[in-house]
Design a protein around this motif. Structure first.
Motif, mmCIF file in Angstrom:
data_model
loop_
_atom_site.group_PDB
_atom_site.id
_atom_site.type_symbol
_atom_site.label_atom_id
_atom_site.label_comp_id
_atom_site.label_asym_id
_atom_site.label_seq_id
_atom_site.Cartn_x
_atom_site.Cartn_y
_atom_site.Cartn_z
ATOM 1 N N ASP A 113 0.747 -1.085 -0.024
ATOM 2 C CA ASP A 113 0.065 0.043 -0.233
ATOM 3 C C ASP A 113 0.821 1.229 -0.048
ATOM 4 O OD1 ASP A 113 -2.416 1.473 -0.134
ATOM 5 O OD2 ASP A 113 -2.324 1.596 2.166
ATOM 6 N N ALA A 114 1.661 1.527 -1.123
ATOM 7 C CA ALA A 114 2.575 2.465 -1.091
ATOM 8 C C ALA A 114 1.939 3.924 -1.275
ATOM 9 C CB ALA A 114 3.668 2.337 -2.326
ATOM 10 N N GLU A 115 1.600 4.592 -0.159
ATOM 11 C CA GLU A 115 0.847 5.778 -0.313
ATOM 12 C C GLU A 115 1.683 6.884 -1.104
ATOM 13 O OE1 GLU A 115 -0.670 9.495 2.894
ATOM 14 O OE2 GLU A 115 0.161 7.434 3.581
ATOM 15 N N ILE A 116 0.669 7.652 -1.953
ATOM 16 C CA ILE A 116 1.528 8.668 -2.389
ATOM 17 C C ILE A 116 1.046 9.949 -2.119
ATOM 18 C CG2 ILE A 116 1.946 9.962 -5.039
ATOM 19 C CD1 ILE A 116 1.616 6.948 -6.142
ATOM 20 N N GLN A 117 1.902 10.984 -1.861
ATOM 21 C CA GLN A 117 1.463 12.327 -1.538
ATOM 22 C C GLN A 117 1.955 13.285 -2.647
ATOM 23 O OE1 GLN A 117 2.400 13.160 2.611
ATOM 24 N NE2 GLN A 117 1.380 11.266 3.366
ATOM 25 N N GLU A 118 1.440 14.405 -2.701
ATOM 26 C CA GLU A 118 1.930 15.475 -3.717
ATOM 27 C C GLU A 118 1.999 16.682 -2.923
ATOM 28 O OE1 GLU A 118 0.087 18.094 -7.240
ATOM 29 O OE2 GLU A 118 -1.357 16.650 -6.435
ATOM 30 N N VAL A 119 3.296 17.445 -3.112
ATOM 31 C CA VAL A 119 3.293 18.631 -2.410
ATOM 32 C C VAL A 119 2.916 19.756 -3.262
ATOM 33 C CG1 VAL A 119 5.356 20.243 -2.061
ATOM 34 C CG2 VAL A 119 5.691 17.901 -1.795
ATOM 35 N N ARG A 120 1.820 20.490 -2.690
ATOM 36 C CA ARG A 120 0.872 21.547 -3.298
ATOM 37 C C ARG A 120 1.241 22.851 -3.224
ATOM 38 N NH1 ARG A 120 -5.217 19.253 -3.388
ATOM 39 N NH2 ARG A 120 -4.891 17.312 -4.473
ATOM 40 N N SER A 121 2.133 23.007 -2.178
ATOM 41 C CA SER A 121 2.624 24.372 -2.176
ATOM 42 C C SER A 121 3.969 24.359 -1.158
ATOM 43 C CB SER A 121 1.895 25.401 -1.256
ATOM 44 O OG SER A 121 1.684 24.710 0.088
ATOM 45 N N ILE A 122 4.706 25.394 -1.481
ATOM 46 C CA ILE A 122 6.162 25.426 -0.991
ATOM 47 C C ILE A 122 6.335 27.039 -0.562
ATOM 48 C CG2 ILE A 122 8.523 25.307 -1.138
ATOM 49 C CD1 ILE A 122 8.281 22.993 -3.231
#
Length: 135
Positions: A113-122
């Motif tokens: 279950d390799a979770e994926i996250q997106e960086v939406r702001s820096i």
């Protein structure tokens, strides 16, 4: 603000709009050092939390609805790993950073279950947390 930091621009030249391209933890840290990143779960689109990269070896993580935890960063075997102060088993949480199209992403470095996250702001905005990490 561009989704992908300028520090990762050279990596993008070799990618197509739909390809996934692993990036080195060092390239990820070049973009993240001194910044606060917002991470969103890809499947649900929900904010998971924010992480302030104090420097290349220390961070502070604030998950939605939780208290801040401080962590130590390491970069073994092409992964970026975090050993958080509140982790009772003292096992790091590791991710593979990658670019997909114009999106900066991280995939949990596990085969289950390799979770994926997106960086939406820096941003340069600090996280408000009690007690500073000093060492």
């Amino acid at each position: 603000m561009s989704r992908i930091p300028a520090a990762l621009g050279g990596v993008l030249l070799a990618t197509s709009a739909t390809a996934q391209t692993l990036i080195s933890p060092e390239d990820f840290l070049d973009a993240a050092e001194g910044k606060t990143l917002s991470f969103y779960e890809v499947r649900s689109g929900e904010l998971v939390g924010v992480e302030q990269f104090l420097d290349r070896s220390r961070s502070v993580w604030k998950q939605v609805g939780e208290h801040c935890v401080y962590g130590r960063i390491s970069t073994p075997d092409g992964r970026i790993c975090f050993l958080y102060d509140n982790n009772p088993d003292r096992q790091p949480v590791c991710w593979w950073p990658f670019i997909q199209g114009d999106r900066l992403m991280v995939r949990l470095a596990t085969f289950l279950d390799a979770e994926i996250q997106e960086v939406r702001s820096i941003t340069s905005d600090p996280i408000s947390c009690p007690g500073e990490l000093t060492s």
